[in-house]
Design a protein around this motif. Structure first.
Motif, PDB file in Angstrom:
ATOM      1  N   PHE A  85       0.825  -1.207   0.000  1.00 35.57           N
ATOM      2  CA  PHE A  85       0.000   0.000   0.000  1.00 35.57           C
ATOM      3  C   PHE A  85       0.867   1.268   0.000  1.00 35.57           C
ATOM      4  CE2 PHE A  85      -3.872  -2.207   2.073  1.00 35.57           C
ATOM      5  CZ  PHE A  85      -4.375  -2.512   0.815  1.00 35.57           C
ATOM      6  N   ARG A  86       1.939   1.237   0.752  1.00 34.89           N
ATOM      7  CA  ARG A  86       2.812   2.419   0.814  1.00 34.89           C
ATOM      8  C   ARG A  86       3.454   2.706  -0.542  1.00 34.89           C
ATOM      9  NH1 ARG A  86       3.790   4.140   6.039  1.00 34.89           N
ATOM     10  NH2 ARG A  86       2.870   2.757   7.616  1.00 34.89           N
ATOM     11  N   TRP A  87       3.925   1.653  -1.209  1.00 31.18           N
ATOM     12  CA  TRP A  87       4.483   1.865  -2.539  1.00 31.18           C
ATOM     13  C   TRP A  87       3.414   2.349  -3.514  1.00 31.18           C
ATOM     14  CZ3 TRP A  87       9.109   2.640  -4.268  1.00 31.18           C
ATOM     15  CH2 TRP A  87      10.215   2.129  -3.578  1.00 31.18           C
ATOM     16  N   SER A  88       2.229   1.784  -3.423  1.00 28.56           N
ATOM     17  CA  SER A  88       1.145   2.180  -4.324  1.00 28.56           C
ATOM     18  C   SER A  88       0.784   3.647  -4.140  1.00 28.56           C
ATOM     19  CB  SER A  88      -0.086   1.302  -4.080  1.00 28.56           C
ATOM     20  OG  SER A  88       0.196  -0.055  -4.314  1.00 28.56           O
ATOM     21  N   MET A  89       0.660   4.081  -2.886  1.00 33.54           N
ATOM     22  CA  MET A  89       0.319   5.479  -2.628  1.00 33.54           C
ATOM     23  C   MET A  89       1.442   6.405  -3.060  1.00 33.54           C
ATOM     24  SD  MET A  89      -2.304   7.053  -1.559  1.00 33.54           S
ATOM     25  CE  MET A  89      -2.799   8.733  -1.182  1.00 33.54           C
ATOM     26  N   SER A  90       2.684   5.967  -2.887  1.00 35.64           N
ATOM     27  CA  SER A  90       3.824   6.779  -3.305  1.00 35.64           C
ATOM     28  C   SER A  90       3.826   6.993  -4.812  1.00 35.64           C
ATOM     29  CB  SER A  90       5.139   6.120  -2.870  1.00 35.64           C
ATOM     30  OG  SER A  90       5.219   5.996  -1.460  1.00 35.64           O
ATOM     31  N   TRP A  91       3.585   5.934  -5.569  1.00 37.28           N
ATOM     32  CA  TRP A  91       3.563   6.062  -7.019  1.00 37.28           C
ATOM     33  C   TRP A  91       2.349   6.860  -7.482  1.00 37.28           C
ATOM     34  CZ3 TRP A  91       7.548   5.748  -9.871  1.00 37.28           C
ATOM     35  CH2 TRP A  91       8.577   4.854  -9.590  1.00 37.28           C
ATOM     36  N   PHE A  92       1.238   6.714  -6.783  1.00 37.26           N
ATOM     37  CA  PHE A  92       0.050   7.510  -7.134  1.00 37.26           C
ATOM     38  C   PHE A  92       0.335   9.001  -6.958  1.00 37.26           C
ATOM     39  CE2 PHE A  92      -3.810   9.647  -5.453  1.00 37.26           C
ATOM     40  CZ  PHE A  92      -4.517   9.710  -6.646  1.00 37.26           C
ATOM     41  N   ILE A  93       0.938   9.376  -5.839  1.00 39.08           N
ATOM     42  CA  ILE A  93       1.258  10.780  -5.614  1.00 39.08           C
ATOM     43  C   ILE A  93       2.289  11.265  -6.634  1.00 39.08           C
ATOM     44  CG2 ILE A  93       2.330  12.390  -3.973  1.00 39.08           C
ATOM     45  CD1 ILE A  93       0.985  10.850  -1.725  1.00 39.08           C
ATOM     46  N   PHE A  94       3.242  10.390  -6.998  1.00 44.55           N
ATOM     47  CA  PHE A  94       4.214  10.766  -8.032  1.00 44.55           C
ATOM     48  C   PHE A  94       3.503  11.059  -9.353  1.00 44.55           C
ATOM     49  CE2 PHE A  94       6.941   9.496 -11.604  1.00 44.55           C
ATOM     50  CZ  PHE A  94       7.989  10.399 -11.434  1.00 44.55           C
ATOM     51  N   GLY A 272      -1.874   7.458   4.528  1.00 44.88           N
ATOM     52  CA  GLY A 272      -2.017   7.669   3.094  1.00 44.88           C
ATOM     53  C   GLY A 272      -2.813   8.921   2.785  1.00 44.88           C
ATOM     54  N   ALA A 273      -3.922   9.132   3.521  1.00 46.15           N
ATOM     55  CA  ALA A 273      -4.711  10.346   3.333  1.00 46.15           C
ATOM     56  C   ALA A 273      -3.910  11.584   3.725  1.00 46.15           C
ATOM     57  CB  ALA A 273      -6.001  10.266   4.156  1.00 46.15           C
ATOM     58  N   ALA A 274      -3.106  11.467   4.780  1.00 48.04           N
ATOM     59  CA  ALA A 274      -2.275  12.597   5.211  1.00 48.04           C
ATOM     60  C   ALA A 274      -1.212  12.922   4.164  1.00 48.04           C
ATOM     61  CB  ALA A 274      -1.621  12.280   6.554  1.00 48.04           C
ATOM     62  N   TRP A 275      -0.595  11.903   3.584  1.00 51.80           N
ATOM     63  CA  TRP A 275       0.381  12.144   2.514  1.00 51.80           C
ATOM     64  C   TRP A 275      -0.260  12.948   1.385  1.00 51.80           C
ATOM     65  CZ3 TRP A 275       3.046   6.731   1.464  1.00 51.80           C
ATOM     66  CH2 TRP A 275       3.782   6.372   2.597  1.00 51.80           C
ATOM     67  N   TYR A 276      -1.434  12.501   0.986  1.00 55.49           N
ATOM     68  CA  TYR A 276      -2.129  13.156  -0.124  1.00 55.49           C
ATOM     69  C   TYR A 276      -2.437  14.605   0.219  1.00 55.49           C
ATOM     70  CZ  TYR A 276      -5.453  13.726  -3.965  1.00 55.49           C
ATOM     71  OH  TYR A 276      -6.097  14.169  -5.085  1.00 55.49           O
ATOM     72  N   TRP A 277      -2.893  14.849   1.446  1.00 59.71           N
ATOM     73  CA  TRP A 277      -3.260  16.209   1.847  1.00 59.71           C
ATOM     74  C   TRP A 277      -2.045  17.128   1.882  1.00 59.71           C
ATOM     75  CZ3 TRP A 277      -7.801  18.341   1.657  1.00 59.71           C
ATOM     76  CH2 TRP A 277      -8.011  19.571   2.289  1.00 59.71           C
ATOM     77  N   HIS A 278      -0.933  16.629   2.374  1.00 58.34           N
ATOM     78  CA  HIS A 278       0.281  17.449   2.394  1.00 58.34           C
ATOM     79  C   HIS A 278       0.762  17.724   0.965  1.00 58.34           C
ATOM     80  CE1 HIS A 278       0.545  17.517   6.659  1.00 58.34           C
ATOM     81  NE2 HIS A 278       0.786  16.228   6.798  1.00 58.34           N
ATOM     82  N   PHE A 279       0.601  16.774   0.056  1.00 63.63           N
ATOM     83  CA  PHE A 279       0.922  17.004  -1.350  1.00 63.63           C
ATOM     84  C   PHE A 279       0.062  18.133  -1.912  1.00 63.63           C
ATOM     85  CE2 PHE A 279      -0.975  16.013  -5.518  1.00 63.63           C
ATOM     86  CZ  PHE A 279       0.093  16.348  -6.332  1.00 63.63           C
ATOM     87  N   VAL A 280      -1.219  18.124  -1.597  1.00 58.88           N
ATOM     88  CA  VAL A 280      -2.122  19.183  -2.056  1.00 58.88           C
ATOM     89  C   VAL A 280      -1.672  20.538  -1.510  1.00 58.88           C
ATOM     90  CG1 VAL A 280      -4.482  20.067  -1.828  1.00 58.88           C
ATOM     91  CG2 VAL A 280      -4.101  17.668  -2.414  1.00 58.88           C
ATOM     92  N   ASP A 281      -1.221  20.562  -0.261  1.00 56.77           N
ATOM     93  CA  ASP A 281      -0.711  21.812   0.326  1.00 56.77           C
ATOM     94  C   ASP A 281       0.499  22.334  -0.446  1.00 56.77           C
ATOM     95  OD1 ASP A 281      -2.642  21.647   2.219  1.00 56.77           O
ATOM     96  OD2 ASP A 281      -1.329  21.133   3.885  1.00 56.77           O
ATOM     97  N   VAL A 282       1.434  21.455  -0.752  1.00 55.04           N
ATOM     98  CA  VAL A 282       2.662  21.868  -1.442  1.00 55.04           C
ATOM     99  C   VAL A 282       2.344  22.389  -2.842  1.00 55.04           C
ATOM    100  CG1 VAL A 282       4.845  21.055  -2.401  1.00 55.04           C
ATOM    101  CG2 VAL A 282       4.149  20.327  -0.115  1.00 55.04           C
TER     102      VAL A 282
END
Length: 294
Positions: A85-94, A272-282
């Motif tokens: 899941f961590r790899w999947s979320m990382s590639w999705f954010i990429f 995973g949701a927190a990663w996505y939210w911080h990406f949106v902030d950046v």
């Protein structure tokens, strides 16, 4: 395989049974694309097909997510699934980084390459009245010598974009506080700060909606307002959609927290949701600088 795992033990690697959800999702997406294609080509019924596709899509996704949550809470997801899941979320954010990179790149190329080239001596015969300045805010005077772009006013950084910047940065802080509270096993504090984060995200969307109304009504700034209008609304609009998706993710995580899901040791759904939210902030910080200030 999970079938060979003794009852009560986490499988070495969980392999789900064949599922109907992928094909149902494909059908829903087909309805959305087909309906939208007919809609933009002047067929009114296309709007209803698009709406039906989105509603069907939402119904399929809630069933799919409900099944995944049930598997997770049933103890079927071990360490290797967590890593997957961590790899999947990382590639999705990429992939999302590349998505926004394309639009930032379009803005960069338009301002620093396409516009100067159109205003060069090589194009003086073709466009004698063209002036290579940014943004093309008035026909005949700047980037619309043929008068095909109506006069408009650009959107400055104050006050609405700056207010939204403060809202998103604050939401990143509240989300971090909630995460630390979860790690400390303080569920009540976690839920409180998560609701505050969701509220800040919803407020951001309301402010952006008002900003769009102000742009259309008072500034005559539209998607058709030349290169400035198209890049402005594509960047801010897609970012607003990502804020909406991120807010929904945080909302559902908050509801799961209230149902007793997640522990200090097992909470990647939250992370995973927190990663996505911080990406949106950046992304917003970059957008705030290059769209509203530059």
């Amino acid at each position: 395989m999970s079938a060979a795992t003794p009852h009560g033990q986490t499988p070495y690697y969980f392999v789900p049974a064949p599922s109907q959800f992928p094909v149902l999702t494909a059908i829903a997406m087909l309805l959305v694309i087909f309906g939208a294609g007919q809609w933009v080509n002047g067929h009114g019924w296309g709007a209803w097909v698009t709406l039906a596709g989105f509603l069907f899509w939402a119904w399929v996704l809630q069933g799919w997510f409900r099944q995944a949550i049930s598997e997770s809470e049933g103890g079927l997801y071990g360490k290797r699934i967590d890593i997957s899941f961590r790899w999947s979320m990382s590639w999705f954010i990429f992939s999302e980084v590349m998505f926004f990179g394309a639009f930032f790149g379009a803005l960069y190329w338009t301002r620093l390459h396409a516009l100067p080239n159109l205003g060069s001596l090589d194009n003086a015969i073709l466009w004698p009245d063209f002036k290579a300045v940014w943004p093309s805010a008035a026909p005949g005077a700047t980037g619309s010598p043929a008068g095909i772009v109506e006069p408009f006013t650009t959107m400055g950084p104050w006050p609405l974009p700056t207010v939204n910047t403060a809202l998103l940065l604050t939401s990143g802080v509240t989300l971090t506080i909630a995460h630390h509270a979860l790690l400390a096993n303080n569920r009540g504090k976690t839920i409180l700060w998560m609701w505050i984060t969701v509220l800040l995200g919803a407020t951001f969307l309301c402010v952006q909606g008002y900003e769009y109304m102000h742009a259309y009504r008072d500034l005559n700034l539209k998607l058709s307002s030349g290169a400035y209008g198209s890049t402005f609304f594509m960047l801010t609009g897609f970012h607003g959609f990502h804020v909406f998706v991120g807010m929904l993710m945080l909302l559902f995580i908050t509801i799961r927290l209230m149902k007793g899901h997640f522990t200090p040791e097992r909470h990647f759904g939250f992370e995973g949701a927190a990663w996505y939210w911080h990406f949106v902030d950046v992304v917003w910080l970059g957008l705030y600088i290059v769209v509203y200030w530059a």
